[in-house]
Write an enzyme that holds these catalytic residues in place. Structure first.
Site, PDB file in Angstrom:
ATOM      1  CD  GLU A  78     -20.334  -6.046  24.847  1.00 31.80           C
ATOM      2  OE1 GLU A  78     -20.373  -5.341  23.829  1.00 31.80           O
ATOM      3  OE2 GLU A  78     -21.289  -6.115  25.658  1.00 31.80           O
ATOM      4  CG  HIS A 108      -1.780  -1.214   1.332  1.00 30.53           C
ATOM      5  ND1 HIS A 108      -1.309  -2.451   1.728  1.00 30.53           N
ATOM      6  CD2 HIS A 108      -3.100  -1.373   1.073  1.00 30.53           C
ATOM      7  CE1 HIS A 108      -2.319  -3.317   1.711  1.00 30.53           C
ATOM      8  NE2 HIS A 108      -3.403  -2.692   1.313  1.00 30.53           N
ATOM      9  CG  HIS A 147      -6.042   1.490  -0.582  1.00 34.75           C
ATOM     10  ND1 HIS A 147      -6.170   1.950   0.707  1.00 34.75           N
ATOM     11  CD2 HIS A 147      -6.080   0.129  -0.501  1.00 34.75           C
ATOM     12  CE1 HIS A 147      -6.283   0.918   1.524  1.00 34.75           C
ATOM     13  NE2 HIS A 147      -6.239  -0.197   0.823  1.00 34.75           N
ATOM     14  CG  HIS A 161     -28.536 -13.394  27.195  1.00 35.99           C
ATOM     15  ND1 HIS A 161     -29.298 -12.874  26.175  1.00 35.99           N
ATOM     16  CD2 HIS A 161     -28.164 -12.345  27.971  1.00 35.99           C
ATOM     17  CE1 HIS A 161     -29.385 -11.552  26.346  1.00 35.99           C
ATOM     18  NE2 HIS A 161     -28.704 -11.213  27.414  1.00 35.99           N
TER      19      HIS A 161
HETATM   20  C1  LIG Z   1     -11.560  -4.545   9.866  1.00 38.36           C
HETATM   21  C2  LIG Z   1     -11.029  -4.394   8.485  1.00 38.36           C
HETATM   22  N1  LIG Z   1     -11.872  -4.396   7.455  1.00 38.36           N
HETATM   23  C3  LIG Z   1     -11.405  -4.310   6.196  1.00 38.36           C
HETATM   24  C4  LIG Z   1     -10.074  -4.206   5.959  1.00 38.36           C
HETATM   25  C5  LIG Z   1      -9.562  -4.154   4.526  1.00 38.36           C
HETATM   26  N2  LIG Z   1      -9.069  -2.775   4.238  1.00 38.36           N
HETATM   27  C6  LIG Z   1      -7.790  -2.450   4.341  1.00 38.36           C
HETATM   28  S1  LIG Z   1      -7.483  -0.837   4.044  1.00 38.36           S
HETATM   29  C7  LIG Z   1      -9.122  -0.556   3.714  1.00 38.36           C
HETATM   30  C8  LIG Z   1      -9.590   0.817   3.339  1.00 38.36           C
HETATM   31  C9  LIG Z   1      -9.183   1.786   4.361  1.00 38.36           C
HETATM   32  O1  LIG Z   1      -9.401   3.071   3.927  1.00 38.36           O
HETATM   33  P1  LIG Z   1      -8.557   4.205   4.618  1.00 38.36           P
HETATM   34  O2  LIG Z   1      -8.453   3.954   6.046  1.00 38.36           O
HETATM   35  O3  LIG Z   1      -9.142   5.491   4.194  1.00 38.36           O
HETATM   36  O4  LIG Z   1      -7.119   4.010   3.995  1.00 38.36           O
HETATM   37  P2  LIG Z   1      -6.500   4.740   2.715  1.00 38.36           P
HETATM   38  O5  LIG Z   1      -7.157   4.147   1.507  1.00 38.36           O
HETATM   39  O6  LIG Z   1      -6.784   6.167   2.850  1.00 38.36           O
HETATM   40  O7  LIG Z   1      -5.068   4.403   2.792  1.00 38.36           O
HETATM   41  C10 LIG Z   1      -9.855  -1.716   3.874  1.00 38.36           C
HETATM   42  C11 LIG Z   1     -11.309  -1.806   3.655  1.00 38.36           C
HETATM   43  C12 LIG Z   1      -9.217  -4.205   7.066  1.00 38.36           C
HETATM   44  N3  LIG Z   1      -7.898  -4.132   6.930  1.00 38.36           N
HETATM   45  N4  LIG Z   1      -9.711  -4.260   8.309  1.00 38.36           N
END
Ligand SMILES: Cc1ncc(C[n+]2csc(CCOP(=O)(O)OP(=O)(O)O)c2C)c(N)n1
Ligand SMILES: [Mg+2]
Length: 656
Positions: free
Chosen positions: A406, A30, A261, A468
Site C-alpha cells: 500500500e 544537516h 549529521h 477491516h
Molecule cells: C520517516 C522518517 N523517520 C525519521 C526521520 C528523522 N531522521 C532524519 S535523518 C535521520 C537519519 C538518517 O540517517 P541517514 O539516512 O544515514 O543519513 P545521514 O546521517 O547519513 O546523513 C532520521 C532518523 C525522518 N526524516 N523520516
C-alpha cells in the site's frame, strides 16, 4: 563533460562550502550528508545527468531525487551552481528562514528544480520508482524521440532501512526499471551513531535478491564514481550504487561521526574545514573559475533540449504528449453524455461498483489515467477494459498490479503524478489507508492529482470484522489539508466525485466507497457534489429537522426523513459527499443548508468526532467504537443505524 579531478575537486568543495555556511548561518540543518556526497553529486551532474537549468520542467530531462531530504543543501547548492533561476544565492543565505524557497527539506512546490518533496525517509526513493514507471509508460506510448530519460536517486542509510524501501525496490525489480539508478550514501552513520547499532543487514544481497544490479565505489574517488555510475547506466536492471563515503567529508575534526549529521559544524570547525579544503572564499561566494566550470556544465544541457524541441515539433503525437504533460484533460463530451444518461436510470449498486462503472467511461476517455490496486483489484473494482496490465514486457499497459504494497503504491503514484503525463489512481481497503497515510499526506503537500480508491468504507463491509472495518479513517483523512475526501451516496454522486477528482489538478482525492449495494437517490441535478453538500430532499411539513449524511447513510437519512414527515415533522436531507468542498462555499449557502432554527442531525457510520462543527449541539449519529463481525444488515441496526433507533432520538430531542 569529462573533467579531471583537479577541476572536479574544487567544484565539489563549492558544495561543501555552501552547505556548511548555510547551515552555520541558519544555526540549524544537516551539513554531513551534502559534504559527504558532494563528490558523487559532482560526477553525476557533470557526466551523467541530463538537465537544462534554463528549462527546469523540460519533459525529457532526467529526474533527480534527493531521497535523503535532510541533505537539502546538496540540491540547493547544485541548482544554484549549475545556473537555475532559483534558488538565488540570497535564497541560500536565507536557508530555512521564512519565505526562502530553501526550506529545511526540499519541497517541489517551492523550487522548479526540485522534483519531489523529500524528508520523510524512504519515500523519495519510492516516488522515484513511480517516476521511472511513468517514464517507461510514456516511452512505450510516445517513443524514444519524445521520452528517453533516466531517474537518479541519492538515498541514505535511513531511506534503505525504512519498510517502504522493501516495497519500492520489490516493485522496481519486478518491473525491471533499468533506468532507475540509486546512489546510496553508504556512510554507515545515522543520527544515533554507527549503523551497527541497529542493523547488520546485507543490503547488497537484499537488492540483488529483488532483481537489482548492485555495484560499489569509493565515493571520494572521482574516477571510481564515474566507473560505477557508467556500470549502473549500462545495466538493464535497476541499479544500486553503494557509494562508500565519509559523512561530513572535509570537516577535519568531525567528519565520520554522527555529530555532523544534523548540527552546524560551529565556527571553529567551519574555519578548520576551510583550511583543510583550501577554500579561501568568503561565505556564499564561489571563486569565478569554479563557478564558471559549474555554469559551463549547466549550459551544456541546452543542446539536448533544443534537439528534443525539434523532435516534438515534428512528431505527429507531439501535441497529445504536450497536453498530457501539461495535465490538461481531453475533451470529455462523450463521457459527460454517458453520465447524464445515468440520471434517468435507477441503478442499485455498491459505490465501489459505481466507481468501476465511472472508470469504464473515464479510462476510455482519458488515456493518461493509469490505474492499479494493492492486490485487491476484484474488491476495489479498479480495473477496466481500457487498462491492460503494465508489466516488464508491456510498459504501454495502464494497470499496475502493485502487490500487497500500500505504501509503495501510494508513493509510486506520487512519483507518477510528479513525473507528469499520467494521472494515477490506485485502490486498497480504506482501513489500510493508515499503511500509506504519509504518502497521502505527501500527495496533498505536493499538490498532486492522485486518486485513492478506498473501498469497504465502514461496518457495512460486514463479516470481515473490526480489523477491516474503518471507523476513524474517513474523519481522520479529512484532517489532512488539501485533500478531498469523497464519500458518495449513490451511483450519480460517485460519477460526480470521480469527475471532480480528475478536474482537481492540484489536489489529491480519496474516494471512500462501499462494499454493499446502495439505491440510486438522484435523478436530477448536475454536479451537485461540486458544492460538497447539497439539499437532496426538502421538507414537506414545516421544517424542524435537517439530516446531514454521507455515503451509505444518505439512504438511511432519506428513510428517517420519510418517517418523520409521516409524523408531521418536516425534515430536509443534506447529502455531504465532500466536507472540504462544502467548507469552501459561501456563508449564505451554508446557512441555507444548515439553518440555525432546525435540529441538525449528522448520520455517518464512523466516529462522531468532527461533526459538531456542522450540527453544533444537535445530534451526532455514528460509531465511536470498533465494529464487529457479522453481516452488514445485522451490524447497522446493532450499532443504531436504523429508522427505529434514530427517529425516537430525534423526537426526544425535539420534545426536550
Ligand atoms: C520517516 C522518517 N523517520 C525519521 C526521520 C528523522 N531522521 C532524519 S535523518 C535521520 C537519519 C538518517 O540517517 P541517514 O539516512 O544515514 O543519513 P545521514 O546521517 O547519513 O546523513 C532520521 C532518523 C525522518 N526524516 N523520516
Ligand atoms: Mg548515513
Amino acid at each position: 563533460m569529462t573533467l579531471d579531478a583537479s577541476r572536479l575537486a574544487p567544484m565539489a568543495n563549492a558544495i561543501r562550502a555552501l552547505s556548511m555556511d548555510a547551515v552555520q548561518a541558519a544555526n540549524s540543518g544537516h551539513p554531513g550528508m551534502p559534504m559527504g556526497m558532494a563528490d558523487v553529486a559532482t560526477v553525476l551532474y557533470s557526466q551523467f545527468l541530463k538537465f537544462d537549468p534554463a528549462a527546469p520542467k523540460w519533459p525529457d530531462r532526467d529526474r533527480f531525487v534527493l531521497s535523503a531530504g535532510h541533505g537539502s543543501m546538496l540540491i540547493y547548492s547544485l541548482l544554484q551552481l549549475t545556473g537555475y533561476a532559483a534558488p538565488t544565492m540570497d535564497d541560500i543565505r536565507n536557508f530555512r528562514q521564512l519565505h526562502s524557497p530553501c526550506a529545511g527539506h526540499p519541497e517541489s512546490v517551492e523550487l522548479d528544480g526540485v522534483e519531489c518533496t523529500t524528508g520523510p525517509l524512504g519515500q523519495g526513493l519510492a516516488m522515484a520508482v513511480g517516476m521511472a514507471i511513468a517514464e517507461r509508460h510514456l516511452n512505450a506510448t510516445f517513443g524514444d524521440g519524445l521520452v528517453d530519460h533516466k531517474t537518479w536517486v541519492i538515498a541514505g542509510d535511513g531511506c534503505l532501512m525504512e519498510g517502504v524501501n522493501h516495497e519500492a525496490i520489490g516493485l522496481a525489480g519486478h518491473l525491471k526499471l533499468g533506468r532507475l539508478n540509486v546512489l546510496w550514501d553508504d556512510n554507515r552513520i545515522t543520527i544515533d551513531g554507527d549503523t551497527d547499532l541497529s542493523t547488520s543487514e546485507d543490503i547488497a544481497a537484499r537488492y540483488a535478491a529483488t532483481g537489482w544490479h548492485v555495484t560499489l565505489c569509493d565515493g571520494h574517488d572521482f574516477a571510481d564514481i564515474a566507473r560505477a555510475l557508467a556500470e549502473a547506466e549500462a545495466d538493464p536492471r535497476p541499479s544500486l550504487v553503494a557509494c562508500r563515503t565519509v559523512i561530513g567529508n572535509g570537516a577535519p575534526n568531525k567528519q565520520g561521526t554522527h555529530n555532523v549529521h544534523g548540527s552546524p559544524l560551529g565556527a571553529d570547525e567551519v574555519a578548520a574545514a576551510r583550511a583543510h579544503l583550501g577554500w579561501a572564499a568568503a561565505p556564499f561566494e564561489v571563486p569565478t573559475e569554479i563557478l564558471a566550470d559549474w555554469r559551463a556544465l549547466g549550459a551544456k544541457g541546452a543542446a539536448a533540449r533544443g534537439e528534443w524541441e525539434k523532435r516534438i515539433a515534428a512528431d505527429p503525437q507531439g501535441k497529445e504528449f504536450a497536453r498530457r504533460m501539461a495535465g490538461k484533460l481531453p475533451e470529455m463530451d462523450e463521457a459527460n453524455a454517458a453520465f447524464a444518461a445515468w440520471l434517468g436510470q435507477s441503478q442499485k449498486v455498491a459505490t465501489r461498483k459505481a466507481s468501476e462503472l465511472a472508470l469504464e467511461v473515464l479510462t476510455a476517455a482519458v488515456p493518461e489515467m493509469v490505474g492499479g490496486s494493492a492486490d485487491l483489484t476484484g474488491s476495489n473494482n479498479t480495473k477496466t477494459k481500457a487498462t491492460g496490465p503494465f508489466s516488464a514486457s508491456d510498459y504501454a499497459g495502464r494497470y499496475l498490479y502493485y502487490g500487497i504494497r500500500e505504501f509503495g503504491m501510494a508513493a509510486a503514484m506520487n512519483g507518477m503524478a510528479l513525473h507528469g503525463g499520467v494521472i494515477p489512481y490506485g485502490g486498497t481497503f480504506l482501513v489500510f489507508s493508515d499503511y500509506c497515510r504519509n504518502a497521502i499526506r505527501l500527495s496533498a503537500l505536493q499538490h498532486q492529482r492522485v486518486v485513492y480508491v478506498l473501498t469497504h468504507d465502514s461496518i457495512g463491509l460486514g463479516e470481515d470484522g473490526p480489523t477491516h472495518q474503518p471507523v476513524e479513517h474517513v474523519m481522520s483523512l479529512r484532517l489532512i489539508p488539501n485533500l478531498y475526501v469523497f464519500r458518495p451516496a449513490d451511483v450519480i454522486e460517485t460519477a460526480e466525485c470521480w469527475n471532480i477528482a480528475l478536474q482537481s489538478s492540484e489536489t489529491p482525492s480519496v474516494l471512500a466507497l462501499t462494499r454493499q449495494n446502495l439505491p440510486q437517490l438522484r435523478s436530477t441535478g448536475e454536479m451537485l457534489s461540486a458544492k460538497g453538500g447539497y439539499r437532496l430532499r426538502g421538507a414537506t411539513a414545516a421544517r424542524k429537522v435537517v439530516l446531514v449524511a454521507t455515503g451509505s447513510e444518505v439512504a438511511l437519512a432519506c428513510d428517517v426523513r420519510d418517517a418523520l414527515e409521516a409524523k408531521g415533522i418536516g425534515a430536509d436531507v443534506v447529502s455531504m459527499p465532500c466536507m472540504e468542498l462544502f467548507d469552501a462555499q459561501d456563508a449564505a449557502y451554508k446557512a441555507d443548508l444548515l439553518p440555525a432554527d432546525a435540529l441538525l442531525v449528522s448520520i455517518e457510520a464512523g466516529v462522531t468526532w468532527g461533526w459538531q462543527k456542522y450540527v453544533g449541539d444537535g445530534l451526532t449519529i455514528g460509531i465511536d467504537s470498533f465494529g464487529a463481525s457479522a453481516p452488514a444488515e445485522i451490524l447497522f441496526p446493532h450499532f443504531g443505524f436504523s429508522v427505529e433507533a434514530i427517529v425516537p432520538k430525534i423526537e426526544a430531542r425535539l420534545a426536550g
